[in-house]
Design an enzyme around this catalytic site. Sequence first.
Site, PDB file in Angstrom:
ATOM      1  N   ASP A 220       2.912  -9.967  -3.149  1.00  0.00           N
ATOM      2  CA  ASP A 220       2.496  -9.745  -1.769  1.00  0.00           C
ATOM      3  C   ASP A 220       1.581  -8.535  -1.621  1.00  0.00           C
ATOM      4  O   ASP A 220       0.811  -8.453  -0.667  1.00  0.00           O
ATOM      5  CB  ASP A 220       3.727  -9.542  -0.875  1.00  0.00           C
ATOM      6  CG  ASP A 220       4.619 -10.778  -0.846  1.00  0.00           C
ATOM      7  OD1 ASP A 220       4.103 -11.889  -1.082  1.00  0.00           O
ATOM      8  OD2 ASP A 220       5.825 -10.626  -0.604  1.00  0.00           O
TER       9      ASP A 220
ATOM     10  N   ASP B  99      21.846 -10.175 -12.443  1.00  0.00           N
ATOM     11  CA  ASP B  99      23.110  -9.500 -12.143  1.00  0.00           C
ATOM     12  C   ASP B  99      24.035 -10.503 -11.432  1.00  0.00           C
ATOM     13  O   ASP B  99      23.754 -11.691 -11.398  1.00  0.00           O
ATOM     14  CB  ASP B  99      22.889  -8.232 -11.304  1.00  0.00           C
ATOM     15  CG  ASP B  99      22.214  -8.513  -9.964  1.00  0.00           C
ATOM     16  OD1 ASP B  99      22.219  -9.672  -9.516  1.00  0.00           O
ATOM     17  OD2 ASP B  99      21.667  -7.560  -9.369  1.00  0.00           O
TER      18      ASP B  99
ATOM     19  N   ASP C 155      19.427 -14.486  -1.481  1.00  0.00           N
ATOM     20  CA  ASP C 155      19.691 -15.672  -0.671  1.00  0.00           C
ATOM     21  C   ASP C 155      18.454 -16.243   0.005  1.00  0.00           C
ATOM     22  O   ASP C 155      18.570 -16.953   1.002  1.00  0.00           O
ATOM     23  CB  ASP C 155      20.743 -15.332   0.393  1.00  0.00           C
ATOM     24  CG  ASP C 155      20.351 -14.106   1.229  1.00  0.00           C
ATOM     25  OD1 ASP C 155      19.239 -13.573   1.026  1.00  0.00           O
ATOM     26  OD2 ASP C 155      21.155 -13.698   2.078  1.00  0.00           O
TER      27      ASP C 155
ATOM     28  N   HIS D  41      15.616   3.133   1.793  1.00  0.00           N
ATOM     29  CA  HIS D  41      17.034   2.841   2.035  1.00  0.00           C
ATOM     30  C   HIS D  41      17.768   2.603   0.711  1.00  0.00           C
ATOM     31  O   HIS D  41      18.822   3.201   0.440  1.00  0.00           O
ATOM     32  CB  HIS D  41      17.143   1.613   2.936  1.00  0.00           C
ATOM     33  CG  HIS D  41      18.552   1.147   3.163  1.00  0.00           C
ATOM     34  ND1 HIS D  41      19.212   1.313   4.365  1.00  0.00           N
ATOM     35  CD2 HIS D  41      19.428   0.500   2.345  1.00  0.00           C
ATOM     36  CE1 HIS D  41      20.427   0.817   4.269  1.00  0.00           C
ATOM     37  NE2 HIS D  41      20.580   0.295   3.045  1.00  0.00           N
ATOM     38  N   GLU D  42      17.191   1.743  -0.127  1.00  0.00           N
ATOM     39  CA  GLU D  42      17.865   1.417  -1.394  1.00  0.00           C
ATOM     40  C   GLU D  42      17.930   2.625  -2.325  1.00  0.00           C
ATOM     41  O   GLU D  42      18.910   2.816  -3.049  1.00  0.00           O
ATOM     42  CB  GLU D  42      17.161   0.250  -2.081  1.00  0.00           C
ATOM     43  CG  GLU D  42      17.176  -1.043  -1.284  1.00  0.00           C
ATOM     44  CD  GLU D  42      18.562  -1.483  -0.867  1.00  0.00           C
ATOM     45  OE1 GLU D  42      19.537  -1.198  -1.586  1.00  0.00           O
ATOM     46  OE2 GLU D  42      18.682  -2.113   0.209  1.00  0.00           O
TER      47      GLU D  42
ATOM     48  N   HIS E  18      20.918   4.615  -1.737  1.00  0.00           N
ATOM     49  CA  HIS E  18      22.069   4.135  -2.500  1.00  0.00           C
ATOM     50  C   HIS E  18      21.989   4.592  -3.954  1.00  0.00           C
ATOM     51  O   HIS E  18      22.988   5.002  -4.549  1.00  0.00           O
ATOM     52  CB  HIS E  18      22.122   2.605  -2.479  1.00  0.00           C
ATOM     53  CG  HIS E  18      22.466   2.022  -1.145  1.00  0.00           C
ATOM     54  ND1 HIS E  18      23.473   2.515  -0.343  1.00  0.00           N
ATOM     55  CD2 HIS E  18      21.940   0.959  -0.473  1.00  0.00           C
ATOM     56  CE1 HIS E  18      23.562   1.796   0.756  1.00  0.00           C
ATOM     57  NE2 HIS E  18      22.635   0.844   0.723  1.00  0.00           N
TER      58      HIS E  18
ATOM     59  N   HIS F  18      26.267   3.413   3.358  1.00  0.00           N
ATOM     60  CA  HIS F  18      25.715   3.098   4.665  1.00  0.00           C
ATOM     61  C   HIS F  18      26.205   4.072   5.728  1.00  0.00           C
ATOM     62  O   HIS F  18      27.265   4.671   5.603  1.00  0.00           O
ATOM     63  CB  HIS F  18      26.077   1.667   5.062  1.00  0.00           C
ATOM     64  CG  HIS F  18      25.246   0.656   4.349  1.00  0.00           C
ATOM     65  ND1 HIS F  18      25.706  -0.600   4.026  1.00  0.00           N
ATOM     66  CD2 HIS F  18      23.966   0.708   3.886  1.00  0.00           C
ATOM     67  CE1 HIS F  18      24.749  -1.272   3.392  1.00  0.00           C
ATOM     68  NE2 HIS F  18      23.690  -0.500   3.299  1.00  0.00           N
TER      69      HIS F  18
ATOM     70  N   MET G 220      19.857   4.840   6.515  1.00  0.00           N
ATOM     71  CA  MET G 220      20.922   4.175   5.776  1.00  0.00           C
ATOM     72  C   MET G 220      21.778   3.257   6.640  1.00  0.00           C
ATOM     73  O   MET G 220      22.807   2.766   6.185  1.00  0.00           O
ATOM     74  CB  MET G 220      21.814   5.205   5.075  1.00  0.00           C
ATOM     75  CG  MET G 220      21.100   6.032   4.013  1.00  0.00           C
ATOM     76  SD  MET G 220      20.192   5.033   2.799  1.00  0.00           S
ATOM     77  CE  MET G 220      21.532   4.144   2.016  1.00  0.00           C
TER      78      MET G 220
ATOM     79  N   ASP H 180     -10.844  27.562  -4.511  1.00  0.00           N
ATOM     80  CA  ASP H 180     -12.037  27.056  -5.190  1.00  0.00           C
ATOM     81  C   ASP H 180     -11.778  25.673  -5.773  1.00  0.00           C
ATOM     82  O   ASP H 180     -12.675  24.828  -5.811  1.00  0.00           O
ATOM     83  CB  ASP H 180     -12.452  28.003  -6.328  1.00  0.00           C
ATOM     84  CG  ASP H 180     -12.955  29.336  -5.836  1.00  0.00           C
ATOM     85  OD1 ASP H 180     -13.383  29.409  -4.667  1.00  0.00           O
ATOM     86  OD2 ASP H 180     -12.902  30.310  -6.607  1.00  0.00           O
TER      87      ASP H 180
ATOM     88  N   ASP I 253     -14.818  25.697 -10.550  1.00  0.00           N
ATOM     89  CA  ASP I 253     -15.320  25.122  -9.298  1.00  0.00           C
ATOM     90  C   ASP I 253     -14.505  23.909  -8.858  1.00  0.00           C
ATOM     91  O   ASP I 253     -14.345  23.654  -7.665  1.00  0.00           O
ATOM     92  CB  ASP I 253     -16.772  24.652  -9.460  1.00  0.00           C
ATOM     93  CG  ASP I 253     -17.739  25.790  -9.726  1.00  0.00           C
ATOM     94  OD1 ASP I 253     -17.556  26.864  -9.124  1.00  0.00           O
ATOM     95  OD2 ASP I 253     -18.664  25.607 -10.535  1.00  0.00           O
TER      96      ASP I 253
ATOM     97  N   ALA J 126     -12.736  17.712  -7.317  1.00  0.00           N
ATOM     98  CA  ALA J 126     -12.531  16.440  -8.018  1.00  0.00           C
ATOM     99  C   ALA J 126     -11.044  16.144  -8.045  1.00  0.00           C
ATOM    100  O   ALA J 126     -10.214  17.061  -8.114  1.00  0.00           O
ATOM    101  CB  ALA J 126     -13.096  16.500  -9.430  1.00  0.00           C
TER     102      ALA J 126
END
Length: 454
Positions: free
Chosen positions: A95, A141, A146, A189-190, A193, A199, A207, A272, A315, A367
């Site tokens: 995404d 795991d 879901d 949030h995670e 944990h 929570h 949380m 500088d 510089d 830079a």
Amino acid sequence: MSCNIILFFCYQGYLSQFYADVGVTNSSVHRMVKTSFRQDLQTMQVTGVLDNETVEAMKAPRCGVSDISRYGHFDGKPRWKKRLLTYRITQYTQDLTQSQVDAIIAQAFQLYSDVIPLDFKQVNSGTADIMILFKGGYHGDFYPFDGAGGVLAHANSPGWGQGGDTHFDDDERWTFTQRGVNLLLVAAHEFGHALGLDHSRDRGALMYPTYRYVNTNGYRLPDDDKHGVQALYGPRTITYPGPEPEEPTEDPNPDPLPNPRGEQCSRGLVFDAATSIRRDLFFFKNGYYWRKSTTATGIRFTKVNTKWSQINYVDAAFEVPSKDVVYLFEGRQYWGIRAYAKTVISGFPKSLTNLGLPSSVSKVDAAVYVPTTRKTLIFVNNQYWSYDQGRNQMDVGYPRYITQDFPGIGSKVDAAFENYGYLYFSDGPRQSEYYLPYRRVMRVLLNYGWLNCY
């Protein structure tokens, strides 16, 4: 058996999954005692009955870690015993671009490193302290995701092995805006944990278990979460000792430029140049530099040519961490130096024209290397160039005007550096904290604030 047929049992299953840990007791067996259906509804802090408001709360996208109502921390208060934690992203979402994910994850960790004495470093190989992945459904795991909606992500509490590991459901549509699911808010949030936070009952807290979008421009950790994580690790303290000289203060060859040491805490301080070198920050002024260390207290003050004998003043400067090389500019030349080494890399100095800059450029103003794009931005007067470190050549279409591509930072840059996913551009004593994925100024600061002057 669908939720449309037996609604009661589906919501009872929801409560069992997320709110049945209220009766955890401290015993050798660490028993989990399930509460009654009504007690679980009351635990949700909605209405205590199965009405429309409670049903809507159950439908809200949320974290996959169960809610334990009585504690702000996990049972036993697990926490990390080290100050530098590494993290690795093994699988990315489609995404967002990889560079966007890297920047957002770094920003999420910085929310915590801003308030507690922990630092976080991304690594690209091996086993990190916190392993991160994006994957839908079953992902290795015992807690398969879901699908879209529902559980967005989950993370393990601190500890050996898989402690701190964080997983994001790639069936969600991850974004950095209010559309879809905002990755910054969920990741932060995670990671709470992963650092040991449970929570919170505070609906304004990061949380809180259900997802709710808030404006992330300039987002900082809410007070409830800040107090919770500082209860585990303590606050990130600011030290006030005077500068500690790294070299003898008496110089047999005094520099004609004024010694800027007394300017350290001046609100009008102008740099500088500035750069990171292995996470320490170096700020250059009149042939000297201040060094702000991530491990040592105080600010060290040193003359440039006592560290790098061929260079009198700086510089501009930038670091390419993947190459373990720092580049320092002086006039029409620049040097490549191994991080912290006193010797210049063979073949240096080189002319600015070697980078593809025109011969009319007599000095570089600033830079900075951007890790997420692998480009070095080189600023001269009111324009800038983009140098591709992978191809070792200047990108086409440059120079471009600073105000065109970096709105809000001003028309010139005196010094620039990258730190934990943000770019910092100095124009005189004023400094803009800039977040490149948003192309937006997040905060306006003063240079001297980096030198333990508050």
